[in-house]
Design a protein around this motif. Structure first.
Motif, PDB file in Angstrom:
ATOM      1  N   MET A 189     120.442 -16.275 -16.410  1.00  0.00           N
ATOM      2  CA  MET A 189     119.248 -17.169 -16.575  1.00  0.00           C
ATOM      3  C   MET A 189     118.383 -16.367 -17.658  1.00  0.00           C
ATOM      4  N   PHE A 190     117.881 -15.011 -17.169  1.00  0.00           N
ATOM      5  CA  PHE A 190     117.196 -14.159 -18.278  1.00  0.00           C
ATOM      6  C   PHE A 190     118.065 -12.837 -18.734  1.00  0.00           C
ATOM      7  N   THR A 191     117.709 -12.794 -19.762  1.00  0.00           N
ATOM      8  CA  THR A 191     118.498 -11.661 -20.501  1.00  0.00           C
ATOM      9  C   THR A 191     118.017 -10.327 -19.828  1.00  0.00           C
ATOM     10  N   PRO A 192     118.751  -9.163 -20.214  1.00  0.00           N
ATOM     11  CA  PRO A 192     118.533  -7.975 -19.473  1.00  0.00           C
ATOM     12  C   PRO A 192     116.918  -7.582 -20.160  1.00  0.00           C
ATOM     13  N   TYR A 193     116.587  -7.701 -21.227  1.00  0.00           N
ATOM     14  CA  TYR A 193     115.409  -7.505 -21.755  1.00  0.00           C
ATOM     15  C   TYR A 193     114.186  -8.220 -21.068  1.00  0.00           C
ATOM     16  N   GLU A 194     114.237  -9.750 -20.974  1.00  0.00           N
ATOM     17  CA  GLU A 194     113.288 -10.366 -20.281  1.00  0.00           C
ATOM     18  C   GLU A 194     113.255  -9.959 -18.714  1.00  0.00           C
ATOM     19  N   ARG A 195     114.363  -9.390 -18.100  1.00  0.00           N
ATOM     20  CA  ARG A 195     114.187  -8.905 -16.608  1.00  0.00           C
ATOM     21  C   ARG A 195     113.272  -7.720 -16.632  1.00  0.00           C
ATOM     22  N   ARG A 196     113.428  -6.834 -17.712  1.00  0.00           N
ATOM     23  CA  ARG A 196     112.822  -5.514 -17.752  1.00  0.00           C
ATOM     24  C   ARG A 196     111.449  -5.773 -17.995  1.00  0.00           C
ATOM     25  N   GLN A 197     111.027  -6.746 -18.725  1.00  0.00           N
ATOM     26  CA  GLN A 197     109.920  -7.024 -19.229  1.00  0.00           C
ATOM     27  C   GLN A 197     108.934  -7.641 -18.062  1.00  0.00           C
ATOM     28  N   LEU A 198     109.692  -8.462 -17.074  1.00  0.00           N
ATOM     29  CA  LEU A 198     108.952  -9.164 -16.057  1.00  0.00           C
ATOM     30  C   LEU A 198     108.817  -7.846 -14.820  1.00  0.00           C
ATOM     31  N   ARG A 199     109.932  -7.030 -14.834  1.00  0.00           N
ATOM     32  CA  ARG A 199     109.513  -6.072 -13.741  1.00  0.00           C
ATOM     33  C   ARG A 199     108.594  -5.134 -14.326  1.00  0.00           C
ATOM     34  N   LEU A 200     108.156  -4.899 -15.368  1.00  0.00           N
ATOM     35  CA  LEU A 200     107.153  -4.225 -15.944  1.00  0.00           C
ATOM     36  C   LEU A 200     105.837  -4.842 -15.646  1.00  0.00           C
ATOM     37  N   ILE A 201     105.792  -6.191 -15.942  1.00  0.00           N
ATOM     38  CA  ILE A 201     104.465  -6.967 -15.569  1.00  0.00           C
ATOM     39  C   ILE A 201     104.203  -6.891 -13.828  1.00  0.00           C
ATOM     40  N   GLU A 202     105.322  -7.107 -13.202  1.00  0.00           N
ATOM     41  CA  GLU A 202     105.190  -7.003 -11.883  1.00  0.00           C
ATOM     42  C   GLU A 202     104.702  -5.677 -11.353  1.00  0.00           C
ATOM     43  N   GLU A 203     105.296  -4.589 -11.790  1.00  0.00           N
ATOM     44  CA  GLU A 203     104.821  -3.040 -11.629  1.00  0.00           C
ATOM     45  C   GLU A 203     103.342  -3.087 -11.903  1.00  0.00           C
ATOM     46  N   TRP A 204     102.657  -3.676 -13.103  1.00  0.00           N
ATOM     47  CA  TRP A 204     101.462  -3.829 -13.374  1.00  0.00           C
ATOM     48  C   TRP A 204     100.610  -4.238 -12.631  1.00  0.00           C
ATOM     49  N   PHE A 205     100.956  -5.465 -12.235  1.00  0.00           N
ATOM     50  CA  PHE A 205     100.284  -6.084 -11.093  1.00  0.00           C
ATOM     51  C   PHE A 205     100.042  -5.310  -9.750  1.00  0.00           C
ATOM     52  N   GLU A 206     101.271  -4.694  -9.403  1.00  0.00           N
ATOM     53  CA  GLU A 206     101.118  -3.955  -8.147  1.00  0.00           C
ATOM     54  C   GLU A 206     100.276  -3.061  -8.211  1.00  0.00           C
ATOM     55  N   GLN A 207      99.952  -2.180  -9.492  1.00  0.00           N
ATOM     56  CA  GLN A 207      99.115  -0.949  -9.478  1.00  0.00           C
ATOM     57  C   GLN A 207      97.748  -1.557  -9.941  1.00  0.00           C
ATOM     58  N   ASP A 208      97.467  -2.575 -10.514  1.00  0.00           N
ATOM     59  CA  ASP A 208      96.253  -3.100 -10.903  1.00  0.00           C
ATOM     60  C   ASP A 208      95.682  -3.676  -9.894  1.00  0.00           C
ATOM     61  N   ASP A 209      96.099  -4.670  -9.119  1.00  0.00           N
ATOM     62  CA  ASP A 209      95.475  -5.555  -8.191  1.00  0.00           C
ATOM     63  C   ASP A 209      96.644  -5.820  -7.169  1.00  0.00           C
ATOM     64  N   PRO A 210      96.871  -4.999  -6.125  1.00  0.00           N
ATOM     65  CA  PRO A 210      97.877  -5.251  -5.119  1.00  0.00           C
ATOM     66  C   PRO A 210      97.475  -6.564  -4.372  1.00  0.00           C
ATOM     67  N   GLN A 211      96.324  -6.666  -4.215  1.00  0.00           N
ATOM     68  CA  GLN A 211      96.072  -8.141  -3.329  1.00  0.00           C
ATOM     69  C   GLN A 211      96.737  -9.383  -4.158  1.00  0.00           C
ATOM     70  N   LEU A 212      96.694  -9.444  -5.292  1.00  0.00           N
ATOM     71  CA  LEU A 212      96.918 -10.668  -6.139  1.00  0.00           C
ATOM     72  C   LEU A 212      98.334 -10.539  -5.977  1.00  0.00           C
ATOM     73  N   ALA A 213      99.169  -9.478  -6.310  1.00  0.00           N
ATOM     74  CA  ALA A 213     100.515  -9.106  -6.345  1.00  0.00           C
ATOM     75  C   ALA A 213     101.138  -9.808  -5.049  1.00  0.00           C
ATOM     76  N   ARG A 214     100.497  -9.323  -3.804  1.00  0.00           N
ATOM     77  CA  ARG A 214     100.907 -10.057  -2.661  1.00  0.00           C
ATOM     78  C   ARG A 214     100.923 -11.303  -2.534  1.00  0.00           C
ATOM     79  N   THR A 215      99.860 -11.893  -2.873  1.00  0.00           N
ATOM     80  CA  THR A 215      99.319 -13.256  -3.043  1.00  0.00           C
ATOM     81  C   THR A 215     100.536 -14.126  -3.899  1.00  0.00           C
ATOM     82  N   LEU A 216     100.649 -13.554  -4.998  1.00  0.00           N
ATOM     83  CA  LEU A 216     101.658 -14.226  -5.724  1.00  0.00           C
ATOM     84  C   LEU A 216     103.149 -14.278  -5.335  1.00  0.00           C
ATOM     85  N   ARG A 217     103.579 -13.056  -4.545  1.00  0.00           N
ATOM     86  CA  ARG A 217     104.613 -13.096  -3.961  1.00  0.00           C
ATOM     87  C   ARG A 217     104.930 -13.987  -2.793  1.00  0.00           C
TER      88      ARG A 217
END
Length: 86
Positions: free
Chosen positions: A1-29
């Motif tokens: 569905m996603f290319t490896p590049y897109e998956r990598r970018q999504l993972r980087l965004i997810e890590e950024w959310f986890e570091q910057d705002d853990p509560q928002l990351a939990r809510t989104l998850r």
């Protein structure tokens, strides 16, 4: 569905959310938040209206006072529901 590049970018965004705002990351998850039911609010409003009308017809102070209390409870429920929706 996603290319490896897109998956990598999504993972980087997810890590950024986890570091910057853990509560928002939990809510989104956890997924969408369930809304509170409007049924209790409607029931309390109907009871307040009925008590008020009956109190006015009969002239009974206790019914009018009970209608005011039920109306106050209903308004608190409305305010609480609106705060959780935003």
């Amino acid at each position: 569905m996603f290319t490896p590049y897109e998956r990598r970018q999504l993972r980087l965004i997810e890590e950024w959310f986890e570091q910057d705002d853990p509560q928002l990351a939990r809510t989104l998850r956890s997924g969408p938040v369930k809304r509170q039911s409007a049924v209790p609010q409607s029931v309390v409003l109907a009871v307040a209206g009925s008590l008020g009308l009956l109190g006015i017809i009969t002239g009974a102070f206790m019914l009018i006072f009970s209608a005011l209390v039920a109306g106050t409870v209903a308004s608190c429920m409305i305010v609480s529901r609106r705060k959780t929706d935003n």
